[in-house]
Design a protein around this motif. Sequence first.
Motif, PDB file in Angstrom:
ATOM      1  N   PHE B  89       0.389  12.719 -10.043  1.00 59.03           N
ATOM      2  CA  PHE B  89       0.136  11.194 -10.352  1.00 59.03           C
ATOM      3  C   PHE B  89      -1.001  11.107 -10.965  1.00 59.03           C
ATOM      4  N   GLN B  90      -0.563  10.236 -12.082  1.00 60.12           N
ATOM      5  CA  GLN B  90      -1.690   9.950 -12.976  1.00 60.12           C
ATOM      6  C   GLN B  90      -1.960   8.178 -12.982  1.00 60.12           C
ATOM      7  N   GLY B  91      -2.854   7.776 -12.439  1.00 64.87           N
ATOM      8  CA  GLY B  91      -3.187   6.504 -12.331  1.00 64.87           C
ATOM      9  C   GLY B  91      -4.527   6.303 -13.129  1.00 64.87           C
ATOM     10  N   ALA B  92      -5.657   5.860 -12.668  1.00 67.78           N
ATOM     11  CA  ALA B  92      -6.796   5.579 -13.430  1.00 67.78           C
ATOM     12  C   ALA B  92      -7.499   6.906 -13.704  1.00 67.78           C
ATOM     13  N   ALA B 209      -5.609   2.856  -8.927  1.00 64.12           N
ATOM     14  CA  ALA B 209      -4.739   2.208  -9.379  1.00 64.12           C
ATOM     15  C   ALA B 209      -3.577   2.213  -8.227  1.00 64.12           C
ATOM     16  N   GLU B 210      -3.771   3.083  -7.162  1.00 61.98           N
ATOM     17  CA  GLU B 210      -2.827   2.897  -6.117  1.00 61.98           C
ATOM     18  C   GLU B 210      -3.247   2.019  -4.972  1.00 61.98           C
ATOM     19  N   LEU B 214      -4.104  -2.726  -8.137  1.00 63.21           N
ATOM     20  CA  LEU B 214      -2.668  -3.018  -7.924  1.00 63.21           C
ATOM     21  C   LEU B 214      -2.947  -4.448  -8.633  1.00 63.21           C
ATOM     22  N   PRO B 215      -1.895  -4.616  -9.582  1.00 63.96           N
ATOM     23  CA  PRO B 215      -1.661  -6.108 -10.230  1.00 63.96           C
ATOM     24  C   PRO B 215      -1.264  -7.207  -9.038  1.00 63.96           C
ATOM     25  N   TRP B 243      -0.838  -3.819   1.477  1.00 67.59           N
ATOM     26  CA  TRP B 243      -0.855  -2.282   0.948  1.00 67.59           C
ATOM     27  C   TRP B 243      -2.384  -1.814   0.826  1.00 67.59           C
ATOM     28  N   GLU B 247      -3.341   1.523   3.187  1.00 64.80           N
ATOM     29  CA  GLU B 247      -3.922   2.690   2.573  1.00 64.80           C
ATOM     30  C   GLU B 247      -5.285   2.762   3.625  1.00 64.80           C
TER      31      GLU B 247
END
Lengths: 349, 285
Positions: B89-92, B209-210, B214-215, B243, B247
């Motif tokens: 995973f690649q987020g921030a 980002a997870e 999140l937008p 969400w 988490e």
Amino acid sequence: MTVGSLGVASPAWLWLLPLALLPLFASGRRRAAVSAVAAAPADPASRWIAWLLRGAGVLAVSGLVVALAGPYGAGAPVTRIGIGAPISMLIDRSGSMNETFAGRQPSGAEESKAAASRRLLADFVGARAHDLFAVTAFSTAPMLVMPMTDRHAAVRAAIAAIDRPGLDYTNVARGLAMALSQFAPESSGSRVLLFISDGAAVIDPRVQDALRAAFTKLHPTLYWLFLRTKGSPSIHDRPAGEDTPQAAPERHLDLFFKSLGVPYRAFEAEGAPAVADAIAQIAALERNPIPYTEPRPRRDLTGFAYALAGLGLFLLVLAALAEADFLAARVAGVAVPERAPAPDIRRAA
Amino acid sequence: MTGAPSADIIYLPRWRPRGRRFGAHRGQEAGGLGTFRDQVPFLTLPDARRIDLRASLRDPFEGVHVRRFEMRNAVEVWALIDLSASMRFQGAGDRLRLAADLCAGLAASATRIGDGLGVIGCDRAVRADLYLPATRRRGPALAMAERIAAARCEATGAEGLLEAARLLFGRPRLVFLVSDFRWPQALIGQVFAALALHDTVPVLLADSAEDAGLPDWGLVELDDLEGAGRRLVFLRPALKRRWIAREQARRDALRSLAAASSARAPFHLVDRFNAQALTRHLLAT
């Protein structure tokens, strides 16, 4: 190719229809790779939207394919029941019809018998949607002006032509024969024969039998609208001298009609209001249900198919516009890759 | 990232190491040099060099006392790195890069004070190509960190960590369990249980980002890296709150599982590696 009442112009395109299943397995949206989709909480709204968009994809592809194939709704004759009657009009076109009810040439505001009947008949035609009309004119010889039709505009145009200057004499027998021939022999229901004349003539006894046979077979209701010129003998007047058809043709024609054994009524009109009255009575009497056939033309459904495809595409475009940039943070992170400079800690543990 | 990090990771083992190998940590045994530990009678430790004159004179029974000093021992630091597909995973931040940064930091910090660093990469099984026996040489350790960053993660599942835990038998070690912990609860419990002997530090690789990043609004088509399929999600503030709460619940569950197996509290490595934050965490737990 036609299935039921639907068909397509070029069915080969329909081989592409399995492509419509593609949106069930693939989507054109950007994918956001996440470590676990289970991280997203279960959400009925999302599930509904997902199914809706899948449906929109299927709709768009199938709509386009079907539109390419050129769908149409096949035409078919449709039988309906309406109020009205098949009316065969037999109109006298002898020279005397161009005179007024007073027996003169019309001048100024006066109107001829033909013009009056034209005006009043034109209103009669089209007052009821499901009447069928045939127009036959006669003088010395019969003229088929308009065969039996439900196009009232055409019938009105035919009636509009009856005040053209008339021709010769009055030959009733052949006119009646032609007017009768306008009825479709197989059609059921009532039939109306509207006979408009301002005079009568002797019917040859040889022709009388043929007419009698035709009347018996078709059994129409007969209306005689007798436009009586002022001073001329009435239908019911016995002649002063010898009572022969030659001496009183109107009376004998009336007697002939009465002897036919069909419903018969004679109207004697001595002016336009009387004609109008007679026509109104006829219209009131003839109120029978008749079956009539209407051809339904082939309908092009391509636009409908394109509209469905457009609806699907519209939903997909909305979804594409509503796509969130899930990895916007990552782009920002790549743009600023350097780490916060940590103060140098060198310490022995 | 190559080379030594600018800040050291400072760690204190929870146990007193034993052994003959000298290092930086307070050991169980008494040795020659180091911090004063206690006094013992001369007969217990007949070492004339360390006779404590003051204590011997103070003894009314005129016994001779010898000073004993704590031996300082080296420990082994191990990094068990989950290399299952979700680590791609690649987020921030890049999750593997984070793991590699952590390894490099550990390599620099451990070798500087004479501790050995070992690395075991695992997916469904132990990855033989990403296995480094504990070494006190900085070069191979840093090279392994680079190889972790470039590792290919295709297999799903992290059962190899159980196998890796069995490789670490014997003496206690300081074990950094580096993963995003997207595993079944049962597996997390088993892995913690298998590492119960050791001083285990779970390092949860998280990404803003997870959750928090999140937008607020929009459609997102999520694609599971572990092969659990795609899912369309209509993000909106209410869902985002749920969400994030989910988490948070996951992290709390991980914390309680770790506590149940006497492991340390999980360290959340979010977006980028910060040695000072890890140091603070290690000194506080």
